[in-house]
Write a protein that holds these residues in place. Sequence first.
Motif, short mmCIF file in Angstrom:
data_model
loop_
_atom_site.label_atom_id
_atom_site.label_comp_id
_atom_site.label_asym_id
_atom_site.label_seq_id
_atom_site.Cartn_x
_atom_site.Cartn_y
_atom_site.Cartn_z
N LEU A 1 1.23 -1.04 0.12
CA LEU A 1 0.17 0.05 -0.17
C LEU A 1 0.71 1.00 -0.39
O LEU A 1 0.27 1.95 -0.90
CB LEU A 1 -0.81 -0.10 1.45
N GLY A 2 2.12 1.57 1.02
CA GLY A 2 2.57 2.78 0.97
C GLY A 2 3.77 3.25 -0.22
O GLY A 2 2.74 4.03 -0.88
N LEU A 3 4.67 2.05 -0.69
CA LEU A 3 4.84 2.12 -1.98
C LEU A 3 4.09 3.15 -2.70
O LEU A 3 4.66 3.70 -3.75
CB LEU A 3 5.90 1.34 -2.41
N PRO A 4 3.25 2.64 -3.76
CA PRO A 4 2.16 2.55 -4.32
C PRO A 4 1.59 4.25 -4.07
O PRO A 4 1.31 4.85 -5.32
CB PRO A 4 0.54 2.40 -5.23
N LEU A 5 1.81 4.34 -2.99
CA LEU A 5 1.45 5.82 -2.71
C LEU A 5 2.40 6.97 -2.45
O LEU A 5 1.85 8.55 -3.11
CB LEU A 5 0.72 5.86 -1.22
N ILE A 6 3.51 6.07 -2.18
CA ILE A 6 4.81 7.36 -2.21
C ILE A 6 4.22 7.32 -3.65
O ILE A 6 5.23 8.65 -4.22
CB ILE A 6 5.50 6.52 -2.15
N ALA A 7 3.91 6.38 -5.01
CA ALA A 7 4.94 6.48 -6.54
C ALA A 7 4.10 8.34 -6.60
O ALA A 7 3.85 9.25 -7.27
CB ALA A 7 4.62 5.30 -6.87
N LEU A 8 2.74 7.53 -6.23
CA LEU A 8 1.37 8.81 -6.27
C LEU A 8 1.89 10.27 -6.65
O LEU A 8 1.88 11.48 -6.92
CB LEU A 8 0.07 8.82 -5.97
N PHE A 9 2.43 10.22 -5.02
CA PHE A 9 2.27 11.20 -4.84
C PHE A 9 3.66 12.18 -5.23
O PHE A 9 3.52 13.13 -4.87
CB PHE A 9 2.50 11.60 -2.69
N ALA A 10 4.60 11.51 -5.45
CA ALA A 10 5.47 11.93 -5.68
C ALA A 10 5.82 12.47 -7.38
O ALA A 10 6.34 13.53 -7.20
CB ALA A 10 6.78 10.87 -6.02
N LEU A 11 4.77 11.57 -8.08
CA LEU A 11 4.22 12.33 -9.40
C LEU A 11 3.46 13.13 -9.00
O LEU A 11 4.52 14.23 -10.45
CB LEU A 11 3.54 11.22 -9.94
N LEU A 12 2.71 14.01 -8.18
CA LEU A 12 2.51 15.21 -8.73
C LEU A 12 3.17 16.23 -7.63
O LEU A 12 3.29 17.24 -8.61
CB LEU A 12 1.27 15.10 -7.33
N HIS A 13 4.55 15.77 -7.12
CA HIS A 13 5.17 16.75 -6.76
C HIS A 13 6.44 17.09 -7.69
O HIS A 13 6.48 18.66 -7.99
CB HIS A 13 6.37 16.65 -5.22
N GLY A 14 6.62 16.38 -9.08
CA GLY A 14 7.59 16.27 -10.17
C GLY A 14 6.70 16.70 -11.06
O GLY A 14 7.46 17.67 -11.22
N HIS A 15 5.18 16.31 -11.02
CA HIS A 15 4.96 17.18 -12.49
C HIS A 15 4.80 18.67 -11.98
O HIS A 15 3.77 19.68 -12.74
CB HIS A 15 3.23 16.50 -12.75
N ALA A 16 4.34 19.09 -10.30
CA ALA A 16 4.36 20.80 -10.40
C ALA A 16 5.10 21.87 -11.09
O ALA A 16 5.21 22.85 -11.19
CB ALA A 16 3.97 20.85 -8.64
N HIS A 17 6.64 21.14 -10.86
CA HIS A 17 7.28 21.84 -11.20
C HIS A 17 7.96 21.57 -12.78
O HIS A 17 8.41 22.25 -13.66
CB HIS A 17 9.00 21.23 -10.37
N GLY A 18 8.00 20.11 -13.27
CA GLY A 18 7.83 20.25 -14.78
C GLY A 18 6.84 21.28 -15.58
O GLY A 18 7.05 21.68 -16.38
N ALA A 19 5.16 20.99 -14.59
CA ALA A 19 4.53 21.83 -16.10
C ALA A 19 4.88 23.64 -15.95
O ALA A 19 4.76 24.07 -16.65
CB ALA A 19 3.09 21.56 -15.25
N GLU A 20 5.92 23.88 -15.11
CA GLU A 20 6.17 25.68 -14.47
C GLU A 20 7.77 25.90 -15.16
O GLU A 20 7.40 27.02 -15.09
CB GLU A 20 6.10 25.82 -13.21
N ALA A 21 8.43 24.52 -15.70
CA ALA A 21 9.84 25.02 -15.77
C ALA A 21 9.62 25.19 -17.16
O ALA A 21 9.01 25.33 -18.01
CB ALA A 21 10.27 23.20 -15.91
N PRO A 22 10.69 26.12 -18.08
CA PRO A 22 10.81 27.08 -19.40
C PRO A 22 11.47 25.37 -20.61
O PRO A 22 12.00 24.27 -19.59
CB PRO A 22 11.35 28.62 -19.44
#
Length: 192
Positions: free
Chosen positions: A115-136
């Motif tokens: 349970l923990g590892l898939p949750l960690i993967a999902l949350f990390a995806l969101l953290h990374g997406h936030a930065h990739g989306a705003e990067a030039p």
Amino acid sequence: MKRTRPLLTLLLACAAAPALAHTGNDHAFSLFTGLAHPVGGLDHLLAMVAVGLWAAAHQGSIRLAAPLTFVLSMLAGCVLGAAGIALPAVEPGIAVSVLVLGLMVAAGKNVPAQLGLPLIALFALLHGHAHGAEAPAGAIWAYMAGFVASTALLHAGGLLAGKQLLSRTALWARATGALIAGSGVWLLSGTL
């Protein structure tokens, strides 16, 4: 004092004002800002330390699998964001990640890796997406190199702090998890 330093640091971090770091405005993307970002945003700091704290409650390969899962999924999210692929509710999802990861720390071994590892993967995806989306275009790679290095160090710090907390009593780890989860509720209230 050495044993209580991680707890005091966490308490001081929780006392700070909300620091959702995804403004999308005037953000420099360099190796240095990538290194600095995870410790400058409360949402990232708490989530990344929580992954290490949760990993400390487990034995064997889970201790490395949790941080590695976070880093790899965070990179995938960054690539998705940089490619312009939208994900729903990224900012509230990041706040929820702090809440849920805090609850996972409080529950310790009671949250199995399945349970923990898939949750960690999902949350990390969101953290990374936030930065990739705003990067030039073309400016994200140095930033992400710094972000990954800093993230790995925060995971390691959480793992070491978790070992210290658990060596004393599970109550310290549970209390720390509860503080992180409470911070997640606070962060979430600022995103809705």
